[in-house]
Design an enzyme around this catalytic site. Structure first.
Site, short mmCIF file in Angstrom:
data_model
loop_
_atom_site.label_atom_id
_atom_site.label_comp_id
_atom_site.label_asym_id
_atom_site.label_seq_id
_atom_site.Cartn_x
_atom_site.Cartn_y
_atom_site.Cartn_z
N SER A 70 -3.70 7.92 13.54
CA SER A 70 -3.13 7.86 14.89
C SER A 70 -4.24 8.07 15.75
O SER A 70 -5.42 8.48 15.51
CB SER A 70 -2.20 8.75 14.97
OG SER A 70 -2.83 10.22 15.19
N ASN A 71 -3.97 7.44 17.01
CA ASN A 71 -4.98 7.70 18.21
C ASN A 71 -5.58 9.24 18.45
O ASN A 71 -6.74 9.35 18.72
CB ASN A 71 -4.53 7.08 19.29
CG ASN A 71 -4.67 5.42 19.44
OD1 ASN A 71 -4.98 5.02 18.02
ND2 ASN A 71 -4.83 4.91 20.29
N GLU A 72 -4.67 10.13 17.96
CA GLU A 72 -4.83 11.49 18.12
C GLU A 72 -5.86 11.73 17.18
O GLU A 72 -6.81 12.69 17.52
CB GLU A 72 -3.55 12.56 18.17
CG GLU A 72 -2.53 12.40 19.17
CD GLU A 72 -1.75 11.11 19.23
OE1 GLU A 72 -1.52 10.24 18.27
OE2 GLU A 72 -1.25 10.69 20.56
N GLN A 119 0.80 -1.32 -0.10
CA GLN A 119 -0.09 0.12 0.10
C GLN A 119 0.81 1.26 -0.02
O GLN A 119 1.42 1.43 0.97
CB GLN A 119 -0.93 0.05 1.29
CG GLN A 119 -1.75 1.39 1.49
CD GLN A 119 -2.30 1.21 2.59
OE1 GLN A 119 -1.81 1.10 3.84
NE2 GLN A 119 -3.74 1.38 2.75
N GLY A 120 0.95 2.15 -1.14
CA GLY A 120 1.73 3.02 -1.10
C GLY A 120 0.62 4.48 -1.03
O GLY A 120 0.53 5.10 -2.01
N TYR A 121 0.37 4.68 0.44
CA TYR A 121 -0.35 5.95 0.54
C TYR A 121 0.55 7.09 1.29
O TYR A 121 0.83 8.04 0.70
CB TYR A 121 -1.22 5.82 1.73
CG TYR A 121 -2.52 5.04 1.20
CD1 TYR A 121 -2.75 4.68 -0.22
CD2 TYR A 121 -3.86 4.88 2.09
CE1 TYR A 121 -3.86 3.70 -0.46
CE2 TYR A 121 -4.74 4.09 1.29
CZ TYR A 121 -4.95 3.63 0.38
OH TYR A 121 -6.21 2.96 -0.22
N SER A 122 1.31 6.66 2.37
CA SER A 122 1.90 7.61 3.35
C SER A 122 3.23 8.12 2.31
O SER A 122 3.70 7.47 1.62
CB SER A 122 2.19 7.02 4.68
OG SER A 122 1.46 6.56 5.25
N GLU A 132 -11.33 -3.58 8.49
CA GLU A 132 -10.03 -3.16 8.93
C GLU A 132 -10.10 -2.58 10.10
O GLU A 132 -9.35 -3.08 11.14
CB GLU A 132 -9.42 -1.96 8.00
CG GLU A 132 -8.63 -2.56 6.63
CD GLU A 132 -7.44 -3.43 7.14
OE1 GLU A 132 -6.34 -2.89 7.39
OE2 GLU A 132 -7.34 -4.77 6.80
N SER A 181 4.60 -1.18 3.94
CA SER A 181 4.86 -2.24 4.86
C SER A 181 5.16 -3.32 3.48
O SER A 181 4.31 -3.58 2.70
CB SER A 181 3.74 -2.82 5.49
OG SER A 181 3.66 -2.09 6.72
#
Ligand SMILES: Cc1cc2nc3c(=O)[nH]c(=O)nc-3n(C[C@H](O)[C@H](O)[C@H](O)COP(=O)(O)OP(=O)(O)OC[C@H]3O[C@@H](n4cnc5c(N)ncnc54)[C@H](O)[C@@H]3O)c2cc1C
Lengths: 382, 382
Positions: free
Chosen positions: A365-367, A123-126, A241, A158
C-alpha cells in the site's frame, strides 16, 4: 531463432506495433478492467505462436530474451496499443521464479505449459489476517512423506477462478522467526480440498477470490528453492512489476477522457478548470520524467532500490486525482454509471474512479511505500 | 448523531426516532436489495415515513403537515442517509414541497399537499436542463397559453426521485418569465427515461412534446415562480448537505471502528501515526461540514433570503460534497482490499456520496456560484 536484441530499436518497435495493431482484438482495447481468461485466450495463443508471449524469459525456455532496453519498448508498445492485462501470473511471476530459483525438473514440467497457454496461474500470498504484514501468514504446509498437506486460506487472489494453478506462500516452520518459516510452493487447483469463492469488487466485477485449502496434498517436488526460503524468493521478484505500476499510461487514459469531456462541455472557457487541469497535466508530465529516470536505470542494467517506491506513489495518486477531476468536471453527470454520450464521443465517468482505487492498496500500500522511503531512503530513525 | 441542530430535547427526540426507524428497517441490506432490482422506493417504507409525519415536516399544519423547519428536515435527512435509505425524501418532502408551499396556487396546495403528507402522492421536480447550471431561470422549456391551459415543450435532466414519481413539477418560460407546472407522469407527450447512478438509484430525463396542462395546473405564476424555485433549491441544497454529513459520518465511524480492530504487525492499524493523522484530517473535514450546516439550517429557519441565503447554501453544499467524497475515498483506503469489495458497506457510502455530491450542483459548481454572488454589491454577507 531471431535475435531481437540485434535489431535497431526503431525496427523492433515498428515490428511490434504492426503486429499488435493487426492482431489485438479491437473490443478489448483499453478495457477498464482486467481480462478474463476466456476473453483473452486467443490473443495469448496468438502471441505464443509468434514467440512474443514472454519478452523477458530466456530464449531456451521459449522467451524473447530481451535486454532491458528492448523490454521497455515492448511494454511501451503494449500500453500504446491498449492491450489489457491478462491473467499473467505465470509469465510475470511464477515463470521467472522457477527459472531463477527452481530446478530442472520443475522447469521442464511447468514452463512449457505456461507458454502453451495450458496452465493459468494465480498468486496466493495475502490472507485474511496477513495483508500489509504478509510475513504473519498462517496457511500451513506440513510434510507427510513426500507430500505437503496444506491448510488455511488465501484471499484477494486475482483471477483464481480462471486459474489452473496457484503459487502459495505457506508456513512450514512455526518455531522460526516469522520471515524464516515460509516456503514457496506450487499447487494444482484441481487438487481435492481446494475451494474457490469469487468476491465481487466495488465496480461489480468478480476479479478476485478467496481460496480455501482443506488438507490439500501437493508433491514435495513442487517446493521451489529451499524449505523455509520462500520469503527471500518472493521478495527477490520485485523488479519490473514495480516499474510497471509507475507507468504514466493508465493516468494518461484518464486525462484523455477529461479532455474529451472538457471539449464537449466547453470547459476550456473556465479559467479555474483550466488551471486545475494544467496542474494535473504537469503532475503527469513530471511523472513521465521520473519514470524515464528509472527506465534509464533499468536500461543500463542497474538494480532498482527502495527509492522506486516514490514512482508507485506518484503514479497511483496522480491517477486517482485525475479520476476525481473527471467526476468533478462532469457536474451532474458525475454519478452516472457506464458510458455517457458527450458531443459525438462517449465517456465512462466512473470507471477510472474505480480502477484507480486499488493501485494505492496492492503491491505494498502507499502507506507502506512511504514507510519504506522514510526508513530506507531518508534513513529516519524507526 | 446529529450535532448541527441547536441542542434541544425536541431535536434529540427527532434524531433518536429517525435512528430508531433506520435500525428497525435494516436498511443497508434493504438498499442492496433495491439496488439489484433497480428500484429506489419501497411504498411500504414510504408510508412508514408518512406515518411518522416526516413527509410533511415542511408542510404547514393547515395542510396536514408538521409545519416544522429546515432544521428538522435536515435531522431526518441526515439520519436516513446514515442508514442509506434510498427513498427520495429530499427530492419530494423538501424540494417539491418547498416549491408548492412557496408558490401562489392555494387551491392546488390544499388538494395536493395532504396527499403528499400521507405518502399517496409522490411528486418530483424537473427544473434543470444543463449540467453545472444552477440558475433556476436558465431554462429553454416553454409553456404557451393555449385554449384555457398551457402547452409545454422542452427537456429536463437530472430528476431525482423520478422512478417512482406520480407527477413532475416542471419549470418553463412563460410570459417573459418563469412559471411552474404540474405534469402527471402519464400525460400525453411526456416521456421519462432513466439513467442508472452509482448507488443504483436513477436520474430521470423528462422529454415534453406538446404536453397539455390545464389552467389549474400552473403551480406558480411568473409573479412568484422564480423566487419559489430558487428558495426551494437552496433549501434542498442545504438538506442534501445534511445527507452528505450523515454519509460521511457513518463512513468515518466505520473506518475508525476498523482502525481499532484490524491488526497488522501485531497492533491495531489505528496505532500507526500516519493513519491517526489521516483520521484526524478527515474528522476535521466532517466538523467543518457540520459547522457550516449548523449555520445554514439556523439561518434559513430564521428567514435568511436572497443572495446571502444562496451564498450560504452554496458554502454548505460545496463543503459537504467535498468532505463526503474525500472521507469515503479515504475510508476505502483505510480498509485495504476489503474496502474495494462490494460486500463492504464503505463502498455503498462512497457511491451515495458520489450521487449526492453531483446532485443539485457539485462542489465546483457551488464554489463558482459563491464567487459570483460574492462579487456582487452586497455580496455573500448576511
Ligand atoms: C484489486 C486487488 C487485487 C489483489 N490481488 C492479489 C493477488 O492476486 N494475490 C494476493 O496475494 N494478494 C492480492 N491483493 C491483496 C493486496 O496485496 C493487499 O490488499 C495488500 O497487501 C494490503 O493488505 P490488506 O488489504 O489486508 O490491508 P491492511 O494491511 O489491513 O491495511 C489496511 C490499511 O492500513 C494501512 N497500514 C497497514 N499497515 C500500516 C503501517 N505499518 N503503517 C501505516 N499504514 C498501514 C494500509 O496501508 C491500509 O490503508 C489484491 C488486492 C486488491 C485490492
Amino acid at each position: 531463432m531471431i535475435d531481437y536484441n540485434a535489431l535497431t530499436d526503431d525496427a523492433f518497435r515498428a515490428g511490434l506495433r504492426v503486429f499488435f495493431e493487426a492482431n489485438y482484438p479491437r473490443h478489448l482495447r483499453f478495457l477498464p478492467r482486467r481480462m478474463r481468461w476466456h476473453e483473452c485466450r486467443d490473443w495469448y495463443l496468438a502471441l505464443s505462436k509468434k514467440g512474443w508471449l514472454a519478452p523477458h524469459w530466456p530464449p531456451e525456455h521459449g522467451g524473447m530474451g530481451l535486454t532491458p532496453g528492448k523490454l521497455i519498448i515492448y511494454f511501451e508498445e503494449t500500453e500504446r496499443a491498449g492491450i489489457g492485462r491478462m491473467p499473467d501470473q505465470g509469465l510475470t511471476m511464477v515463470g521467472p521464479t522457477i527459472i531463477r530459483f527452481g530446478n530442472d525438473a520443475q522447469r521442464r514440467k511447468f514452463l512449457p505449459p505456461i507458454i502453451a497457454g495450458e496452465h493459468v496461474w494465480c498468486q496466493g500470498y495475502s490472507e485474511p489476517n496477513a495483508g500489509s504484514d504478509l510475513a504473519s501468514l498462517q496457511t500451513s504446509a506440513v510434510l507427510e512423506g513426500d507430500e505437503f498437506v496444506i491448510n488455511g486460506s488465501k484471499i484477494w487472489t486475482s483471477m483464481a477462478h480462471d486459474a489452473t494453478h496457484i503459487y502459495v506462500l505457506v508456513r512450514t516452520d512455526r518455531q522460526a522467526k516469522k520471515q524464516e518459516g515460509i516456503s514457496f510452493v506450487l499447487v494444482d487447483m484441481k487438487t481435492p480440498g481446494i475451494t474457490v469463492r469469487p468476491i465481487r469488487n466495488i465496480a461489480g466485477h468478480e476479479e478476485f477470490c478467496q481460496v480455501f485449502f482443506d488438507n490439500v496434498r501437493t508433491p514435495r517436488a513442487n517446493l521451489v528453492g529451499e524449505l523455509n526460503a520462500g520469503w527471500t524468493i518472493a521478495k527477490g521478484l520485485l523488479g519490473f512489476e514495480r516499474l510497471n505500476i509507475g507507468s504514466p499510461r493508465r493516468p494518461l487514459q484518464a486525462l484523455e477522457q477529461i479532455e474529451v469531456l472538457a471539449r464537449a462541455r466547453q470547459l476550456g472557457d473556465n479559467p479555474a478548470f483550466v488551471e486545475r487541469l494544467t496542474e494535473l497535466k504537469l503532475d503527469l508530465a513530471d511523472l513521465g520524467s521520473l519514470y524515464a529516470r528509472y527506465v534509464d536505470k533499468v536500461r543500463r542494467g542497474e538494480a532498482l532500490g527502495p527509492d522506486v517506491s516514490m514512482l508507485k506513489i506518484w503514479a497511483t495518486e496522480t491517477y486517482q486525482r485525475l479520476s476525481e477531476l473527471l467526476i468533478e468536471a462532469a457536474g451532474e453527470y458525475g454519478a452516472f454509471e457506464g458510458e455517457i454520450p458527450v458531443g459525438d464521443a462517449s465517456v465512462d465517468i466512473l470507471s477510472p474512479f474505480y480502477t484507480s482505487r486499488p493501485g494505492t492498496i496492492y503491491g505494498g500500500s502507499n502507506e507502506i511505500q512511504r514507510n519504506i522511503l522514510a526508513k530506507y531512503v531518508l534513513k529516519l530513525p524507526g | 448523531m446529529t450535532n448541527f441542530a441547536h441542542p434541544s430535547e425536541h431535536a434529540a427526540l427527532l434524531a433518536e426516532s429517525v435512528a430508531d426507524f433506520v435500525r428497525r428497517g435494516t436498511t443497508v441490506a434493504r438498499a442492496r436489495t433495491l439496488r439489484e432490482a433497480g428500484a429506489e422506493c419501497d411504498r411500504a417504507q414510504w408510508r412508514g415515513l408518512a406515518q411518522l409525519g416526516w413527509l410533511g415536516v415542511l408542510v404547514p399544519e393547515r395542510f396536514g403537515g408538521m409545519g416544522l423547519g429546515i432544521t428538522e428536515a435536515a435531522i431526518v435527512a441526515e439520519g436516513l442517509a446514515r442508514g442509506l435509505v434510498p427513498e427520495p425524501f429530499t427530492a419530494t418532502a423538501v424540494l417539491a414541497v418547498s416549491i408548492l408551499v412557496g408558490a401562489d396556487n392555494e387551491a392546488f396546495m390544499a388538494e395536493k399537499l395532504p396527499q403528499i403528507v400521507t405518502g399517496k402522492l409522490l411528486p418530483a421536480v424537473a427544473w434543470q436542463e444543463r449540467a453545472g447550471e444552477l440558475d433556476p431561470g436558465a431554462t429553454d422549456a416553454v409553456a404557451v397559453a393555449f385554449e384555457g391551459g398551457f402547452r409545454l415543450n422542452g427537456v429536463k435532466h437530472f430528476i431525482a426521485g423520478a422512478v417512482d414519481a406520480d407527477a413532475f413539477l416542471v419549470s418553463a418560460r412563460h410570459a417573459g418569465d418563469l412559471a411552474l407546472f404540474w405534469v402527471p407522469r402519464d400525460s400525453a407527450g411526456a416521456r421519462l427515461t432513466q439513467q442508472r447512478l452509482a448507488d443504483g438509484r436513477s436520474s430521470g430525463t423528462l422529454g415534453l412534446t406538446d404536453v397539455m396542462v390545464a389552467r389549474e395546473g400552473m403551480i406558480a405564476s411568473p409573479a412568484v415562480a422564480r423566487a419559489a424555485l430558487a428558495q426551494a433549491l437552496d433549501r434542498a441544497a442545504v438538506v442534501v448537505g445534511a445527507e452528505l454529513v450523515g454519509v460521511m459520518g457513518r463512513a468515518l465511524e466505520l473506518s475508525l471502528d476498523y482502525m481499532r480492530t484490524r491488526v497488522q504487525f501485531g497492533k491495531p492499524i489505528g496505532s500507526f501515526q500516519a493513519l491517526q493523522h489521516r483520521a484526524v484530517d478527515l474528522y476535521l473535514q466532517q466538523e467543518l461540514a457540520t459547522a457550516v450546516l449548523a449555520e445554514a439550517v439556523h439561518a434559513l429557519d430564521g428567514g435568511l433570503d436572497g443572495a446571502p441565503r444562496a451564498a450560504l447554501a452554496s458554502r454548505t453544499k460545496a463543503r459537504a460534497s467535498e468532505a463526503a467524497l474525500r472521507i469515503t475515498r479515504e475510508a476505502i483506503q483505510l480498509h485495504g482490499a476489503i474496502g474495494f469489495t462490494d460486500d463492504c458497506d464503505v463502498g455503498l457510502y462512497t457511491k451515495r456520496a458520489l450521487v449526492l455530491s453531483a446532485w443539485l450542483g457539485n462542489a465546483t459548481a457551488h464554489r463558482r456560484r459563491y464567487a459570483r454572488i460574492a462579487a456582487q454589491p452586497g455580496g455573500a454577507h448576511d
